[in-house]
Design a protein around this motif. Structure first.
Motif, mmCIF file in Angstrom:
data_model
loop_
_atom_site.group_PDB
_atom_site.id
_atom_site.type_symbol
_atom_site.label_atom_id
_atom_site.label_comp_id
_atom_site.label_asym_id
_atom_site.label_seq_id
_atom_site.Cartn_x
_atom_site.Cartn_y
_atom_site.Cartn_z
ATOM 1 N N ARG A 39 -17.796 -44.915 10.826
ATOM 2 C CA ARG A 39 -18.685 -44.907 9.661
ATOM 3 C C ARG A 39 -19.694 -46.037 9.810
ATOM 4 O O ARG A 39 -19.344 -47.156 10.186
ATOM 5 C CB ARG A 39 -17.914 -45.090 8.353
ATOM 6 C CG ARG A 39 -16.719 -44.173 8.198
ATOM 7 C CD ARG A 39 -16.208 -44.207 6.776
ATOM 8 N NE ARG A 39 -17.044 -43.375 5.908
ATOM 9 C CZ ARG A 39 -17.321 -43.671 4.648
ATOM 10 N NH1 ARG A 39 -16.872 -44.788 4.122
ATOM 11 N NH2 ARG A 39 -18.044 -42.848 3.918
ATOM 12 N N ALA A 124 -23.275 -42.204 4.630
ATOM 13 C CA ALA A 124 -23.212 -40.761 4.882
ATOM 14 C C ALA A 124 -21.851 -40.199 4.495
ATOM 15 O O ALA A 124 -20.812 -40.815 4.752
ATOM 16 C CB ALA A 124 -23.509 -40.461 6.344
ATOM 17 N N PRO A 126 -18.742 -37.386 4.832
ATOM 18 C CA PRO A 126 -18.171 -36.602 5.934
ATOM 19 C C PRO A 126 -18.916 -35.274 6.063
ATOM 20 O O PRO A 126 -19.366 -34.698 5.074
ATOM 21 C CB PRO A 126 -16.716 -36.394 5.500
ATOM 22 C CG PRO A 126 -16.426 -37.560 4.607
ATOM 23 C CD PRO A 126 -17.705 -37.827 3.872
ATOM 24 N N GLN A 127 -19.054 -34.802 7.284
ATOM 25 C CA GLN A 127 -19.847 -33.605 7.531
ATOM 26 C C GLN A 127 -19.032 -32.326 7.391
ATOM 27 O O GLN A 127 -17.873 -32.265 7.779
ATOM 28 C CB GLN A 127 -20.474 -33.666 8.928
ATOM 29 C CG GLN A 127 -21.526 -34.755 9.084
ATOM 30 C CD GLN A 127 -22.241 -34.682 10.417
ATOM 31 O OE1 GLN A 127 -21.748 -34.086 11.366
ATOM 32 N NE2 GLN A 127 -23.412 -35.287 10.480
ATOM 33 N N ALA A 128 -19.663 -31.310 6.806
ATOM 34 C CA ALA A 128 -19.088 -29.962 6.760
ATOM 35 C C ALA A 128 -19.327 -29.302 8.115
ATOM 36 O O ALA A 128 -20.184 -29.745 8.881
ATOM 37 C CB ALA A 128 -19.752 -29.165 5.640
ATOM 38 N N ASP A 142 -18.681 -25.125 3.508
ATOM 39 C CA ASP A 142 -19.557 -24.903 4.655
ATOM 40 C C ASP A 142 -20.849 -25.700 4.585
ATOM 41 O O ASP A 142 -21.743 -25.524 5.408
ATOM 42 C CB ASP A 142 -19.878 -23.416 4.801
ATOM 43 C CG ASP A 142 -20.662 -22.850 3.615
ATOM 44 O OD1 ASP A 142 -21.032 -23.631 2.706
ATOM 45 O OD2 ASP A 142 -20.890 -21.620 3.592
ATOM 46 N N GLY A 143 -20.958 -26.584 3.615
ATOM 47 C CA GLY A 143 -22.166 -27.361 3.427
ATOM 48 C C GLY A 143 -22.988 -26.884 2.251
ATOM 49 O O GLY A 143 -23.789 -27.646 1.697
ATOM 50 N N SER A 144 -22.809 -25.633 1.864
ATOM 51 C CA SER A 144 -23.528 -25.063 0.721
ATOM 52 C C SER A 144 -22.592 -24.532 -0.353
ATOM 53 O O SER A 144 -22.913 -24.596 -1.535
ATOM 54 C CB SER A 144 -24.444 -23.919 1.183
ATOM 55 O OG SER A 144 -25.434 -24.383 2.068
ATOM 56 N N ALA A 233 -17.428 -34.936 0.866
ATOM 57 C CA ALA A 233 -18.499 -34.106 1.426
ATOM 58 C C ALA A 233 -19.142 -33.254 0.347
ATOM 59 O O ALA A 233 -20.367 -33.107 0.279
ATOM 60 C CB ALA A 233 -17.947 -33.224 2.546
ATOM 61 N N ALA A 237 -23.031 -33.616 -1.093
ATOM 62 C CA ALA A 237 -23.966 -32.491 -1.142
ATOM 63 C C ALA A 237 -24.469 -32.244 -2.550
ATOM 64 O O ALA A 237 -25.638 -31.927 -2.766
ATOM 65 C CB ALA A 237 -23.291 -31.240 -0.585
ATOM 66 N N THR A 240 -27.036 -35.096 -3.489
ATOM 67 C CA THR A 240 -28.295 -35.066 -2.744
ATOM 68 C C THR A 240 -29.023 -33.744 -2.913
ATOM 69 O O THR A 240 -30.215 -33.645 -2.605
ATOM 70 C CB THR A 240 -28.061 -35.314 -1.253
ATOM 71 O OG1 THR A 240 -27.179 -34.308 -0.713
ATOM 72 C CG2 THR A 240 -27.437 -36.684 -1.021
ATOM 73 N N SER A 242 -28.710 -31.069 -1.136
ATOM 74 C CA SER A 242 -29.227 -30.792 0.205
ATOM 75 C C SER A 242 -29.279 -29.324 0.554
ATOM 76 O O SER A 242 -29.908 -28.941 1.529
ATOM 77 C CB SER A 242 -28.366 -31.525 1.245
ATOM 78 O OG SER A 242 -27.011 -31.151 1.132
#
Length: 299
Positions: A39, A124, A126-128, A142-144, A233, A237, A240, A242
């Motif tokens: 991180r 930042a 954690p990423q999907a 899935d990010g969305s 995560a 999202a 932001t 995003s």
């Protein structure tokens, strides 16, 4: 600064504008640290730096984040145990002088805003894609979209009647994570008032096991190292914004689960469970028929 301080389970690399924390891998390293990997913490994300005695001949260099700066710590809401706090670097006591030097150096780089909450996330998330198994369903992001697919062995009749769930982040206002290390842990999605769904959500004061916008944890289901990065995560999202907003649903729309081919044996088992619920008087004949048709349509 450009220097490195190696501790137990992690190494801090001091850079001109941030601290890069690299977590070790191994059976003794907390699973949350392994899941995070590394991180980068901008100096502007920090509120203060302390050095205190630790347990069994150690010292602890603790970089304390500003409120609102890190989605992981916002989602955790103070529930992390000390041993799983990614901002604590534990070192052997003989390195106390070195730790004190780096602590002073880092403290001198804190920004004037260090004492006030951050207006936006500075670390930042954690990423999907991310997913984990809760006690009553599988959660995916899935990010969305956040999706909950219920398990017939754990989900309540209320969740079965509501069906599998899918929420676009534009429909959400935040998350509520209750640690699985305490009794009745859960992850609840907090929805916006007058959201984009075509049907009114149930009251969010409902118990998590009855709320289709929540999954509940159990022994071995939804552990911290899986459910907390997931919650962070989603929160990142949401804050932001995003992802692009979903297509608005027409006013007359009826919620229908997203179509996807599923294992026929799984569908058969879900229909059998629905039958058991009907026999127990927990779903009506009409609800059974409608849900059965939805499940058969997924084949």
């Amino acid at each position: 600064m450009g220097d490195v301080l190696a501790g137990i389970h992690a190494t801090w690399e001091f850079e001109s504008d941030s601290v890069l924390i690299r977590f070790e891998r191994g059976i003794r390293t907390p699973k949350l640290f392994q899941a995070l990997g590394e991180r980068r913490i901008p100096h502007e994300a920090l509120a203060s730096v302390t050095l205190t005695p630790g347990k069994r001949g150690t010292v602890v260099l603790h970089a304390i984040p500003r409120p609102g700066a890190d989605p992981l710590m916002e989602a955790a809401a103070g529930q992390l145990r000390d041993g799983s706090d990614p901002y604590r670097l534990v070192l052997p006591a003989e390195r106390e002088t070195l730790a004190e030097y780096y602590g002073d150096e880092l403290r001198a780089l804190l920004t004037p805003e260090a004492k006030v909450p951050a207006e936006k996330f500075l670390v930042a998330a954690p990423q999907a894609p991310l997913h984990f198994k809760a006690y009553d369903g599988k959660a995916s992001f899935d990010g969305s979209r956040v999706s909950f697919r219920w398990f017939w062995t754990g989900a309540s009749s209320a969740k079965w009647k509501a069906g599998d769930q899918s929420f676009h982040i534009q429909e959400l206002n935040g998350v509520e994570w209750r640690s699985p290390d305490v009794f009745d842990g859960y992850l609840r999605l907090l929805r916006r008032d007058g959201g984009l769904t075509a049907f009114p959500p149930p009251p969010q004061s409902a118990q998590a096991d009855q709320d289709p916008a929540a999954v509940v944890f159990g022994l071995g289901y939804g552990p911290v190292h899986e459910s907390l990065p997931f919650a962070a995560a989603v929160l990142g999202a949401v804050r932001t914004g995003s992802a692009a907003p979903p297509d608005p649903a027409p006013a007359h729309a009826v919620p229908v689960p997203v179509a996807a081919r599923r294992d026929p044996a799984d569908i058969a088992e879900r229909i059998r469970h629905l039958g058991d619920l009907r026999e127990a008087g927990l779903v009506t004949d009409e609800e059974f028929t409608a849900k059965k048709a939805e499940l058969l349509a997924e084949l």
